[in-house]
Design an enzyme around this catalytic site. Structure first.
Site, PDB file in Angstrom:
ATOM      1  N   CYS A  93      51.942   7.231 -67.319  1.00 48.67           N
ATOM      2  CA  CYS A  93      51.455   7.653 -68.759  1.00 48.67           C
ATOM      3  C   CYS A  93      50.302   6.519 -69.042  1.00 48.67           C
ATOM      4  O   CYS A  93      50.047   5.502 -68.384  1.00 48.67           O
ATOM      5  CB  CYS A  93      52.634   6.892 -69.981  1.00 48.67           C
ATOM      6  N   GLY A 135      47.469  10.866 -68.312  1.00 50.02           N
ATOM      7  CA  GLY A 135      48.606  11.779 -68.714  1.00 50.02           C
ATOM      8  C   GLY A 135      47.888  12.795 -69.691  1.00 50.02           C
ATOM      9  O   GLY A 135      47.096  12.626 -70.486  1.00 50.02           O
ATOM     10  N   ASN A 173      55.042   2.890 -70.414  1.00 50.18           N
ATOM     11  CA  ASN A 173      54.499   3.567 -69.344  1.00 50.18           C
ATOM     12  C   ASN A 173      55.184   2.765 -68.073  1.00 50.18           C
ATOM     13  O   ASN A 173      55.468   1.643 -68.243  1.00 50.18           O
ATOM     14  CB  ASN A 173      52.945   2.988 -69.258  1.00 50.18           C
ATOM     15  N   GLY A 174      55.742   3.733 -67.256  1.00 54.36           N
ATOM     16  CA  GLY A 174      56.331   3.257 -66.102  1.00 54.36           C
ATOM     17  C   GLY A 174      57.706   3.990 -66.110  1.00 54.36           C
ATOM     18  O   GLY A 174      57.992   4.699 -66.852  1.00 54.36           O
ATOM     19  N   TYR A 195      43.928   4.893 -56.633  1.00 55.16           N
ATOM     20  CA  TYR A 195      43.592   6.243 -57.219  1.00 55.16           C
ATOM     21  C   TYR A 195      43.573   6.358 -58.830  1.00 55.16           C
ATOM     22  O   TYR A 195      42.984   6.896 -59.466  1.00 55.16           O
ATOM     23  CB  TYR A 195      44.821   7.138 -56.802  1.00 55.16           C
TER      24      TYR A 195
HETATM   25  P1  AMP Z   1      47.863  15.989 -52.090  1.00 53.21           P
HETATM   26  O1  AMP Z   1      47.047  17.058 -52.417  1.00 53.21           O
HETATM   27  O2  AMP Z   1      49.258  16.276 -52.678  1.00 53.21           O
HETATM   28  O3  AMP Z   1      47.713  15.452 -50.844  1.00 53.21           O
HETATM   29  O4  AMP Z   1      47.561  14.816 -53.153  1.00 53.21           O
HETATM   30  C1  AMP Z   1      46.149  14.086 -52.826  1.00 53.21           C
HETATM   31  C2  AMP Z   1      45.339  14.086 -54.074  1.00 53.21           C
HETATM   32  O5  AMP Z   1      45.898  13.863 -55.282  1.00 53.21           O
HETATM   33  C3  AMP Z   1      44.363  13.158 -53.724  1.00 53.21           C
HETATM   34  O6  AMP Z   1      42.938  13.757 -54.071  1.00 53.21           O
HETATM   35  C4  AMP Z   1      44.401  12.215 -54.820  1.00 53.21           C
HETATM   36  O7  AMP Z   1      43.273  11.697 -55.408  1.00 53.21           O
HETATM   37  C5  AMP Z   1      45.385  12.854 -56.080  1.00 53.21           C
HETATM   38  N1  AMP Z   1      46.439  12.122 -56.234  1.00 53.21           N
HETATM   39  C6  AMP Z   1      47.018  10.937 -55.574  1.00 53.21           C
HETATM   40  N2  AMP Z   1      48.129  10.426 -56.052  1.00 53.21           N
HETATM   41  C7  AMP Z   1      48.369  11.322 -57.151  1.00 53.21           C
HETATM   42  C8  AMP Z   1      49.329  11.186 -58.213  1.00 53.21           C
HETATM   43  N3  AMP Z   1      50.397  10.095 -58.453  1.00 53.21           N
HETATM   44  N4  AMP Z   1      49.084  11.935 -59.223  1.00 53.21           N
HETATM   45  C9  AMP Z   1      48.145  12.958 -59.393  1.00 53.21           C
HETATM   46  N5  AMP Z   1      47.162  13.202 -58.298  1.00 53.21           N
HETATM   47  C10 AMP Z   1      47.259  12.146 -57.354  1.00 53.21           C
END
Ligand code: AMP
Ligand code: SF4
Length: 477
Positions: free
Chosen positions: A12, A38, A112-113, A252
Site C-alpha cells: 500500500c 495500490g 502499509n506493510g 521494483y
Molecule cells: P511475473 O510475471 O509473475 O514473473 O512477475 C514479474 C513481473 O511483475 C515483473 O515484470 C515485475 O516488474 C512485476 N512485479 C514484480 N514484483 C511484483 C509485485 N510484488 N507486484 C506486482 N508486480 C510485480
C-alpha cells in the site's frame, strides 16, 4: 504456509498532512502520486479539529473521489491510503484508512506493510471479547490501542506498537493530532516533509513533489512522531533493531523519481543494470527494458555494455498492473493488453530484454514470445534482481512458494520455460553492493528474505494450524 491464505496481505501507500487549509486536496494529490503502490481502493479521512470525516471506495484515486467529495472533506489535517490487496481481502470494510469511533474520541489509521503476528494477536483479542469488522491487520492495532491501560493515548499507542511484529509504516489521525510511526526494523519506507507551516508524511518522496512539500528526512525505525498545534513531537516507541528495508522497494516497487534514504530510485536501478551487464555479458544488437519499472535498469545495462538502448517494448499506459488480475489466464491476457513489441526495432536483431524480477514467470514468457513474433532472432533475458525463491510475509505480493517460478525450477529450466536464448539474474551480493546503502546492519540494512528464506522476524502466525487461520480470517473473506 501463511501466504497460502492471502486475506491479510497488503502492499500500500500512505500519506498524511497536518496544518494545511486544504488537507483533503493535498491527500488526494499525494495519493495520486502513490497510485503505483495500490490500485484497488483508496480513502481519505480528514479532521477539522472537532470531528473526523471520511470518504473511501474501490478503484483508482481518480475514480474514488470527485470534487464534491473533496469539498465536503474540509479540514486542516488528513490521512490517506491507496490499497493493493491480494485475493480475498477486497471488501469495502478493508479499504483504508480504517475509522474507529468511541467515547474517548475518534481514531483513523492507515497502514502499509504486513504483520507476522496479526492472527495471534487477533486470536487473543477475540478470546477476550473483541469483535472484528475487517480482515485487516490494521484493525488489530486499533483494538490493542483501545484496550490500553494508560491514561495517555500516546502511551497506549506506543505500547500497542510494541506488541506488533513485522512490517508497518503507519499514519493515524485524531481530532487534533497526526501521528506517524515506523516498525523497529524500518522495513517499509516512510518520509517526513514540510509543507507551508505544516508537515507531510508519505510512503515515498514522489508524493511530496506533487504537493509542493519539502523533504526533511526519513522516519527512523522505532520512531513515533506526533504533530499537532504545538508543532512536532519526536518520540520513540521501541529501540531500533537491525534495519531490514525491503529490497524490492528498490528493485521494483518504488517510483523512479522517489528517493529512499536520500538515494534516487532511478539511479539505484541504473546501478543494478550496470552491475548486471558486468556479471552477465552477452553479444547482442539492442537492449530493451520492460516498461515501466525496468527501464532504468535497462538504461544502466546499455550504458555499461555499450549495446544501444532501444524502445523495443511499448506500454499501453491506460492499463493497470498485471498482478491485479486474479487468475493466471487473465494475468496472461493482461500482459498482452499492456505491452507491444516494436517490430521495426527488434526485427532481425539479437535482443537483451531487461526486467526487474521474475515472480511467476508470466511476464517474461509472454514478452520473449512477443519479441520473437516481432522478428527478434535471439532474446537474452537479464533480471536485475536474484531469483525469488521464497514468499514475502511483509506486505509485498511475491506470491506463494507453489507459484514462484524460481522456487520450483532451476535457472536452466526457467530459461527453457520462458523460451529465452539465455537467462541470467543478478547475484545477491552484487545487488546489495549496487544499492549501496550506508548501513552497518547485516546485509547493509536490507531485507533479502524472498531471495534467501532468511526472514528478519520470526513468522509467528505461520505456526498456526491452517484451520485456525481459516477461522481467524478465512470466514470473513
Ligand atoms: P511475473 O510475471 O509473475 O514473473 O512477475 C514479474 C513481473 O511483475 C515483473 O515484470 C515485475 O516488474 C512485476 N512485479 C514484480 N514484483 C511484483 C509485485 N510484488 N507486484 C506486482 N508486480 C510485480
Ligand atoms: Fe521485500 Fe522480499 Fe523482504 Fe518481502 S521478503 S519485505 S519483498 S525483500
Amino acid at each position: 504456509m501463511l501466504a497460502e491464505i492471502k486475506g491479510l496481505n497488503e502492499e500500500c501507500g500512505i500519506f498524511g498532512v497536518y496544518g494545511h487549509p486544504q488537507a483533503a486536496q493535498m491527500a488526494y494529490y499525494g495519493l495520486h502520486a502513490l497510485q503505483h503502490r495500490g490500485q484497488e481502493g483508496a480513502g481519505i479521512v480528514v479532521s477539522d479539529g472537532t470531528e473526523l470525516k471520511q470518504s473511501k471506495g474501490p478503484g483508482l484515486v481518480t475514480e474514488v473521489f470527485n470534487e464534491h467529495d473533496l469539498k465536503a472533506l474540509n479540514g486542516q489535517a488528513a490521512i490517506g491510503h491507496v490499497r493493493y490487496s491480494t485475493a480475498g481481502g477486497n471488501s469495502y470494510e478493508n479499504i483504508q484508512p480504517l475509522f474507529f469511533q468511541s467515547s474517548t474520541g475518534s481514531l483513523a489509521m492507515a497502514h502499509n506493510g504486513n504483520l507476522v503476528n496479526a492472527m495471534k494477536l487477533r486470536e487473543e483479542l477475540e478470546t477476550s471479547g473483541s469483535i472484528f469488522q475487517t480482515t485487516s491487520d490494521t484493525e488489530v492495532i486499533a483494538h490493542l490501542i483501545k484496550r490500553g491501560k494508560h491514561q495517555s493515548r500516546l502511551e497506549n499507542i506506543k505500547e500497542s506498537l510494541r506488541a506488533l511484529e513485522g512490517a508497518y509504516a503507519i499514519v493515524m489521525l485524531t481530532e487534533d493530532q497526526l501521528i506517524a510511526a515506523l516498525d523497529p526494523r524500518g522495513m517499509r519506507p516512510l518520509s517526513l516533509g514540510k509543507v507551508g507551516s505544516g508537515y507531510a508524511i508519505a510512503s515515498e518522496t514522489c508524493a511530496f513533489d506533487v504537493v509542493g512539500a519539502e523533504y526533511i528526512r526519513e522516519i527512523h525505525p522505532g520512531e513515533i512522531l506526533v504533530i499537532d498545534e504545538k508543532g512536532m513531537h519526536v518520540d520513540s516507541f521501541a529501540q531500533p533493531k537491525d534495519r531490514a528495508i525491503c529490497t524490492m522497494e528498490y528493485v521494483y516497487f518504488a517510483r523512479p523519481d522517489s528517493n529512499v534514504d536520500g538515494d534516487n530510485i532511478h539511479s539505484v536501478r541504473k546501478r543494478l543494470g550496470k552491475t548486471l551487464a558486468d556479471v552477465s555479458t552477452v553479444e547482442a544488437d539492442v537492449v530493451t527494458g520492460v516498461p515501466d519499472s525496468s527501464i532504468s535498469a535497462a538504461i544502466g545495462f546499455a550504458e555499461q555494455s555499450g549495446i544501444p538502448y532501444e524502445l523495443g517494448l511499448i506500454k499501453n499506459r491506460y492499463v493497470g498492473r498485471t498482478f491485479i488480475q486474479p487468475s493466471q489466464e487473465l494475468r496472461e491476457r493482461g500482459v498482452q493488453m499492456k505491452l507491444s513489441a516494436v517490430r521495426k526495432i527488434v526485427e532481425g536483431k539479437r535482443v537483451v530484454m531487461v526486467d526487474d524480477s521474475i515472480v511467476r514467470g508470466t511476464t517474461s514468457k509472454r514478452i520473449v514470445k512477443m519479441l520473437k513474433e516481432a522478428g527478434a532472432t535471439e532474446v537474452h533475458v537479464r533480471i536485475s534482481s536474484p531469483p525469488i525463491t521464497h514468499p514475502c510475509f511483509y506486505g509485498i505480493d511475491t506470491s506463494t512458494s507453489g507459484e514462484l517460478m524460481a522456487a520450483n525450477h532451476s535457472i536452466e529450466e526457467m530459461r527453457d520455460i520462458i523460451g529465452a536464448d539465455s537467462l541470467s539474474f543478478l547475484p545477491i551480493k552484487s545487488m546489495v553492493e549496487a544499492v549501496n546503502r550506508e548501513d552497518l546492519s547485516p546485509n547493509c540494512g536490507h531485507c533479502l528474505a524472498c531471495f534467501t528464506g532468511n526472514y528478519p522476524t520470526d513468522l509467528y502466525d505461520d505456526s498456526l494450524p491452517p484451520y485456525k487461520k481459516e477461522q481467524l480470517i478465512g470466514a470473513r473473506n
